[in-house]
Design a protein around this motif. Structure first.
Motif, mmCIF file in Angstrom:
data_model
loop_
_atom_site.group_PDB
_atom_site.id
_atom_site.type_symbol
_atom_site.label_atom_id
_atom_site.label_comp_id
_atom_site.label_asym_id
_atom_site.label_seq_id
_atom_site.Cartn_x
_atom_site.Cartn_y
_atom_site.Cartn_z
ATOM 1 N N VAL A 110 0.843 -1.208 0.000
ATOM 2 C CA VAL A 110 0.000 0.000 0.000
ATOM 3 C C VAL A 110 0.875 1.254 0.000
ATOM 4 O O VAL A 110 0.673 2.178 -0.792
ATOM 5 N N ALA A 160 1.464 4.084 -2.967
ATOM 6 C CA ALA A 160 0.890 5.420 -2.757
ATOM 7 C C ALA A 160 1.944 6.522 -2.659
ATOM 8 O O ALA A 160 1.713 7.647 -3.111
ATOM 9 N N LYS A 199 -0.648 -0.248 10.126
ATOM 10 C CA LYS A 199 -2.022 0.063 9.664
ATOM 11 C C LYS A 199 -2.259 1.563 9.687
ATOM 12 O O LYS A 199 -2.901 2.124 8.796
ATOM 13 N N GLU A 208 -0.563 3.176 6.806
ATOM 14 C CA GLU A 208 -1.328 2.925 5.571
ATOM 15 C C GLU A 208 -2.592 3.798 5.526
ATOM 16 O O GLU A 208 -2.986 4.267 4.469
ATOM 17 N N TYR A 209 -3.177 4.018 6.699
ATOM 18 C CA TYR A 209 -4.338 4.928 6.762
ATOM 19 C C TYR A 209 -3.940 6.336 6.293
ATOM 20 O O TYR A 209 -4.720 7.022 5.634
ATOM 21 N N SER A 264 -4.620 7.169 2.777
ATOM 22 C CA SER A 264 -6.005 7.078 2.289
ATOM 23 C C SER A 264 -6.487 8.483 1.917
ATOM 24 O O SER A 264 -6.020 9.474 2.478
ATOM 25 N N GLN A 279 -5.258 12.058 3.587
ATOM 26 C CA GLN A 279 -4.483 12.966 2.736
ATOM 27 C C GLN A 279 -5.142 14.340 2.692
ATOM 28 O O GLN A 279 -4.469 15.367 2.640
#
Ligand SMILES: [Fe+2]
Length: 264
Positions: free
Chosen positions: A26, A30, A198, A201-202, A205, A209
């Motif tokens: 992820v 990103a 986690k 990774e959030y 999102s 952002q």
């Protein structure tokens, strides 16, 4: 976890052994490659550009310097404001110059620019912008979010300062403008590594952002996230693709060069 601004700081934490690498498809997808550690110890989640801001009564986007290198031109003698060399934002900028033009040319540049200052360096980036708006100098170097924060301020006097100042994204016809990050990492001895990952990774999102762009006036690292009107007004620009770890690792050398150049 560690969350901080400037690749120089988070890279220092990595060098001190305080971080651990994480494997995340992820994050790899990103976060653009130049805004994260190649060994996955840290990642950029929002970005700021270090730009040239000018007094609109004295200069235009066409007559202002177009490259960082131009700031050493004697034609700008007594006309430039920039914060001290001790600050990491300048160490990272100069670290990017070392990578682009080498140590010798960077030192000559630093000498030239230090000789062009309107006054000895003092205060933060906002103080330099205020000085330019007040006519104490024609131009300054600042991170974009300080300018955008003045535009978005509730105080009319701040918005007036921003309105007096225009922007140049340096080095658009060559390597691109120096960008730095607000970054995050998982601490070496994190007791909840999975939850920390986690959370990182959030942060890439779309809703998270958007918080960055609205909360700190920085550019999201993920493309296509809606920007505030003020942030969007700066326009699109070409970024220097130099990996953030490279200029971060050049910080110590950059400080020595600025010391030798007489930039306090
Ligand atoms: Fe800052």
């Amino acid at each position: 976890m560690l969350i901080t601004t400037d690749a120089g700081r988070i890279e220092r934490a990595r060098q001190m052994g305080l971080l651990q690498p994480v494997s995340s498809a992820v994050l790899a997808k990103a976060v653009p490659a130049h805004l994260r550690d190649p060994d996955n110890n840290w990642f950029g989640f929002s970005k700021r550009a270090r730009v040239i801001l000018f007094n609109k009564e004295k200069l235009t986007a066409a007559t202002a310097p177009q490259n960082y290198e131009d700031l050493a031109d004697p034609k700008w003698k007594g006309k430039i404001l920039i914060r001290s060399s001790g600050h990491i934002y300048n160490q990272s900028l100069v670290g990017s110059l070392i990578a682009a033009i080498g140590v010798e040319k960077t030192e000559a540049w630093a000498k030239g620019m230090a000789a062009n200052l309107a006054r000895p360096s003092r205060g933060g980036d906002t103080d330099q912008i205020k000085g330019v708006a007040a006519g104490e100098a024609e131009l300054c170097v600042s991170n974009t979010y300080y300018y955008v924060n003045l535009m978005r301020s509730k105080k009319p006097e701040d918005r007036e300062i921003a309105a007096k100042v225009g922007i140049v994204f340096p080095n658009q016809s060559n390597r691109g403008t120096h960008v730095n990050i607000s970054g995050g990492a998982v601490a070496k001895y994190a007791p909840n590594k999975e939850a920390a990952l986690k959370f990182l990774e959030y942060l890439v999102s779309p809703p998270a952002q958007k918080y960055f762009a609205e909360g700190n006036s920085e550019f999201p690292v993920v493309a296509g996230v809606p920007l505030s009107a003020e942030l969007a007004s700066l326009g699109a620009f070409k970024e220097d693709q130099l990996n953030a770890r490279v200029y971060a690792q050049n910080n110590a050398e950059a400080l020595k060069i600025m010391d030798r150049a007489g930039w306090k």
